[in-house]
Design a protein around this motif. Structure first.
Motif, mmCIF file in Angstrom:
data_model
loop_
_atom_site.group_PDB
_atom_site.id
_atom_site.type_symbol
_atom_site.label_atom_id
_atom_site.label_comp_id
_atom_site.label_asym_id
_atom_site.label_seq_id
_atom_site.Cartn_x
_atom_site.Cartn_y
_atom_site.Cartn_z
ATOM 1 N N GLU A 127 44.800 23.536 40.625
ATOM 2 C CA GLU A 127 43.678 22.648 40.939
ATOM 3 C C GLU A 127 42.705 22.491 39.766
ATOM 4 N N ASP A 128 42.587 23.521 38.955
ATOM 5 C CA ASP A 128 41.548 23.528 37.923
ATOM 6 C C ASP A 128 42.177 23.855 36.561
ATOM 7 N N GLY A 129 42.341 22.837 35.741
ATOM 8 C CA GLY A 129 42.986 23.023 34.446
ATOM 9 C C GLY A 129 42.226 23.945 33.515
ATOM 10 N N ARG A 130 40.896 23.922 33.564
ATOM 11 C CA ARG A 130 40.104 24.799 32.691
ATOM 12 C C ARG A 130 40.349 26.260 33.064
ATOM 13 N N PHE A 131 40.419 26.514 34.363
ATOM 14 C CA PHE A 131 40.699 27.883 34.816
ATOM 15 C C PHE A 131 42.092 28.311 34.355
ATOM 16 N N ALA A 132 43.057 27.400 34.466
ATOM 17 C CA ALA A 132 44.427 27.738 34.071
ATOM 18 C C ALA A 132 44.495 28.089 32.576
ATOM 19 N N LYS A 133 43.766 27.305 31.753
ATOM 20 C CA LYS A 133 43.750 27.613 30.311
ATOM 21 C C LYS A 133 43.134 28.992 30.043
ATOM 22 N N TRP A 134 42.072 29.280 30.746
ATOM 23 C CA TRP A 134 41.406 30.584 30.555
ATOM 24 C C TRP A 134 42.337 31.722 30.967
ATOM 25 N N VAL A 135 43.023 31.544 32.087
ATOM 26 C CA VAL A 135 43.967 32.588 32.524
ATOM 27 C C VAL A 135 45.044 32.804 31.472
ATOM 28 N N LYS A 136 45.551 31.694 30.918
ATOM 29 C CA LYS A 136 46.637 31.795 29.932
ATOM 30 C C LYS A 136 46.182 32.497 28.662
ATOM 31 N N HIS A 137 44.998 32.191 28.188
ATOM 32 C CA HIS A 137 44.572 32.679 26.872
ATOM 33 C C HIS A 137 43.669 33.917 26.937
ATOM 34 N N ASN A 138 42.952 34.113 28.027
ATOM 35 C CA ASN A 138 41.955 35.186 28.049
ATOM 36 C C ASN A 138 42.270 36.303 29.032
ATOM 37 N N THR A 139 43.445 36.281 29.637
ATOM 38 C CA THR A 139 43.813 37.397 30.516
ATOM 39 C C THR A 139 45.195 37.908 30.096
ATOM 40 N N VAL A 140 45.457 39.155 30.410
ATOM 41 C CA VAL A 140 46.746 39.772 30.037
ATOM 42 C C VAL A 140 47.333 40.504 31.237
ATOM 43 N N GLU A 141 48.643 40.704 31.159
ATOM 44 C CA GLU A 141 49.329 41.429 32.224
ATOM 45 C C GLU A 141 48.792 42.856 32.325
ATOM 46 N N HIS A 142 48.888 43.387 33.518
ATOM 47 C CA HIS A 142 48.405 44.742 33.824
ATOM 48 C C HIS A 142 49.579 45.535 34.379
ATOM 49 N N LYS A 143 49.607 46.815 34.101
ATOM 50 C CA LYS A 143 50.740 47.613 34.576
ATOM 51 C C LYS A 143 50.733 47.779 36.103
ATOM 52 N N ILE A 144 49.571 47.534 36.722
ATOM 53 C CA ILE A 144 49.487 47.626 38.177
ATOM 54 C C ILE A 144 49.620 46.229 38.780
ATOM 55 N N PRO A 145 50.591 45.993 39.653
ATOM 56 C CA PRO A 145 50.741 44.663 40.264
ATOM 57 C C PRO A 145 49.454 44.240 40.979
ATOM 58 N N GLY A 146 49.112 42.956 40.808
ATOM 59 C CA GLY A 146 47.927 42.434 41.483
ATOM 60 C C GLY A 146 46.668 42.499 40.627
ATOM 61 N N GLN B 232 43.695 40.133 40.580
ATOM 62 C CA GLN B 232 44.100 38.756 40.335
ATOM 63 C C GLN B 232 43.397 37.783 41.284
ATOM 64 N N ALA B 233 43.222 38.208 42.509
ATOM 65 C CA ALA B 233 42.601 37.339 43.510
ATOM 66 C C ALA B 233 41.132 37.068 43.198
ATOM 67 N N SER B 234 40.528 37.863 42.315
ATOM 68 C CA SER B 234 39.110 37.677 41.986
ATOM 69 C C SER B 234 38.899 36.902 40.697
ATOM 70 N N LEU B 235 39.995 36.542 40.027
ATOM 71 C CA LEU B 235 39.853 35.952 38.696
ATOM 72 C C LEU B 235 39.080 34.636 38.715
ATOM 73 N N TYR B 236 39.307 33.806 39.708
ATOM 74 C CA TYR B 236 38.626 32.503 39.716
ATOM 75 C C TYR B 236 37.112 32.693 39.835
ATOM 76 N N GLN B 237 36.722 33.583 40.721
ATOM 77 C CA GLN B 237 35.298 33.860 40.914
ATOM 78 C C GLN B 237 34.693 34.447 39.632
ATOM 79 N N LEU B 238 35.413 35.370 39.021
ATOM 80 C CA LEU B 238 34.926 35.976 37.777
ATOM 81 C C LEU B 238 34.821 34.934 36.677
#
Length: 550
Positions: free
Chosen positions: A313-332, A385-391
């Motif tokens: 729904e939100d391209g700006r959010f998607a770009k931020w997730v792609k470039h400013n977040t990384v995988e975590h060893k704990i699922p979720g 992960q579920a809190s990323l949009y709010q953050l």
């Protein structure tokens, strides 16, 4: 995270009282500037262009939200409302009044912070991987060993007057995110053929005017011998490091001039003599490890469809997730980079209002902790992960969500001539010009992984010699010029950049950088990163275009 015991707390409080007396004696004229210089440097205090600069230690880059709030209040009450995160994961204040520095240090001591050994010829703050404990490629969390090294180095009676400053970095992951190979001592956690975890020890790396990649002096070291081996290296350096010429006083010069084989033999001989007196027992290691126990993660099952929906729904959010977040060893969960590289802010700077707000976000979204990175950004390590949009929405409102991590505008930049008395040229203004020239985020993302490191002098504070593009400010007859290097890297493929050609005038440096980017985009093959292109085609195509009109 590690919490001070009573001995730790007493030590830093007594140090504040000691420095208060030293400062009062200097201000009363009982100490001359040279006498006071050695004392202030031992407490992180430099005299810079405009005012004293105080460097505050952030051991291995780990901060609590309480400490972040204190940094904010200090920025408001003792400085000009902001502070600066450095490439060694520390914090700098540029405008404190000398007479108030003891009060400032007393405030920091209330949250287990200090400025001891952040300057001077001593063992400096140990740095580490900002994704320690959460990355999937980790062999073991390096922070407990960093803490053991911190305790060993702090006010070590034998190493208060080394030939020069001395830096140690530790990584526990397959991907080196801590520039380990460019430290006086580099420590990698590894597994041997028997599956045992220990350390590979490097020595003789460093940046500055003579950048050198560290070399292995111990292929595998048992954990119990970590401190004794480090002590043996520093002892050899303390004994044989040059003191006649500060430009040749670092351990990298000693290793180079002595030769790796002979230097290693000297260290081994010293180590055999002392190793049984400084053994790290399993109980001691486990005691420190317990202070870095994982936070109470929640169990998540099934796909989080809401997260995917928000990205769609939100391209700006998607770009931020792609470039400013990384995988975590704990699922979720994901790790979140907080970018300190907004286009209109000096790289690494953050205001007191942003610090306070970030402390609130750390409490709310990431177990009350935050980390600093050697590329002058911050990390919230444990975000659901579920809190990323709010953050993201809140970081965006704070101008801390520029989606540029790992891109050409995620520049390392020293304070340069604007603040530093050692600088020959400005760097903040050049960074701003480059940012303004690269104002199209889609173009920046198309360029991909490209790291620019820029410094206003030969000292390696901004790691300019290992930037994919390095920019070094130099003085030519009273004017600011800039040398460009290409092909450097501080990661696993460690490399020192090659000089492109003669220095370039300040008015032309931004155009030169954009020309280099254009040449790369013209020459790159499919999915080829900037470094790969430079290594494949060499410097000539870049040199021809940049110097076409010179």
């Amino acid at each position: 995270m590690y919490q001070y015991n009573q001995r730790d707390q007493t030590l830093i409080e007594e140090r504040v009282r000691q420095f208060r007396g030293q400062t009062e004696r200097f201000l009363n004229g009982e100490l001359d500037p040279d006498q006071f210089r050695a004392l202030r440097l031992m407490n992180g205090l430099y005299i810079q262009t405009h005012a004293p600069m105080l460097r505050v230690a952030v051991p291995y880059g780990l901060l609590s939200s309480r400490q972040l709030r204190k940094l904010a209040s200090v920025a408001r009450d003792y400085d000009r409302g902001y502070c600066h995160f450095t490439t060694r994961q520390n914090v700098q204040y540029n405008w404190p009044e000398l007479s108030r520095v003891p009060d400032l240090l007393a405030e920091l001591a209330t949250v287990q912070m200090h400025a001891i050994q952040t300057s001077g010829n001593c063992l400096r703050n140990t740095t580490s991987d900002h994704l320690a404990g959460i990355c999937r490629d980790e062999i073991e969390d390096p922070r407990p060993y960093c803490e053991l090294i911190r305790q060993w180095t702090t006010l070590h009676p034998e190493f208060a007057y080394l030939p020069r400053k001395f830096k140690i970095a530790v990584s526990g992951a397959g991907h080196d995110r801590a520039a380990v190979q460019f430290h006086d001592i580099g420590v990698y956690l590894i597994k041997n053929e028997q599956g045992e975890t220990g350390f590979r020890i490097l020595a003789g790396g460093g940046l500055g005017r003579t950048p050198i990649i560290g070399q292995t002096v111990k292929g595998f070291l048992e954990k119990k011998h970590l401190l004794s081996y480090l002590e043996a290296i520093v002892r050899i350096y303390n004994l044989f490091g040059r003191r006649d010429n500060k430009y040749k006083a670092r351990i990298k010069i000693l290793v180079k001039e002595t030769g790796l084989e002979k230097f290693t033999a000297m260290v081994e001989e010293e180590w055999l003599r002392i190793r049984d007196s400084l053994v790290l027992g399993d109980e001691r290691i486990e005691e420190i490890k317990a202070q870095f126990a994982p936070p109470p993660y929640r169990d998540f099952t099934g796909d989080d469809t809401g997260f995917s929906t928000k990205q769609a729904e939100d391209g700006r959010f998607a770009k931020w997730v792609k470039h400013n977040t990384v995988e975590h060893k704990i699922p979720g969960y994901r790790g979140v980079y907080v970018s300190l590289k907004a286009p209109d802010s000096p790289p690494g700077d953050i205001t007191s209002e942003q610090l306070d707000a970030l402390a609130e976000l750390a409490d709310r979204f990431s177990f009350g902790e935050i980390r600093s990175t050697h590329r002058q950004n911050l990390v919230l390590a444990d975000v659901e992960q579920a809190s990323l949009y709010q953050l993201w929405r809140q970081l965006d409102a704070l101008k801390l969500a520029t989606p540029n991590i790992g891109t050409v505008t995620d520049m390392i930049c020293c304070p340069g001539l604007d603040f530093c008395s050692l600088a020959n040229a400005g760097s903040i203004g050049v960074a701003k010009e480059i940012n303004e020239a690269l104002d199209d985020i889609d173009y920046i993302h198309d360029i991909g992984d490209l790291k620019i490191n820029m410094s206003g002098c030969m000292n390696g504070c901004a790691h300019q010699s290992v930037g994919h593009i390095g920019i070094l400010g130099v003085d030519k007859h009273g004017e600011e010029w800039y040398q460009i290097t290409l092909g450097g890297s501080s990661e696993n493929d460690a490399a020192i950049g090659e000089r492109l050609g003669p220095a370039i005038a300040k008015a032309q440096i931004t155009a030169a950088i954009t020309t280099i980017l254009d040449v790369y985009l013209q020459l790159r093959q499919e999915n080829e990163a900037f470094l790969q292109t430079v290594y494949r085609v060499g410097l000539e195509p870049f040199k021809a275009k940049v110097y076409a009109n010179h």
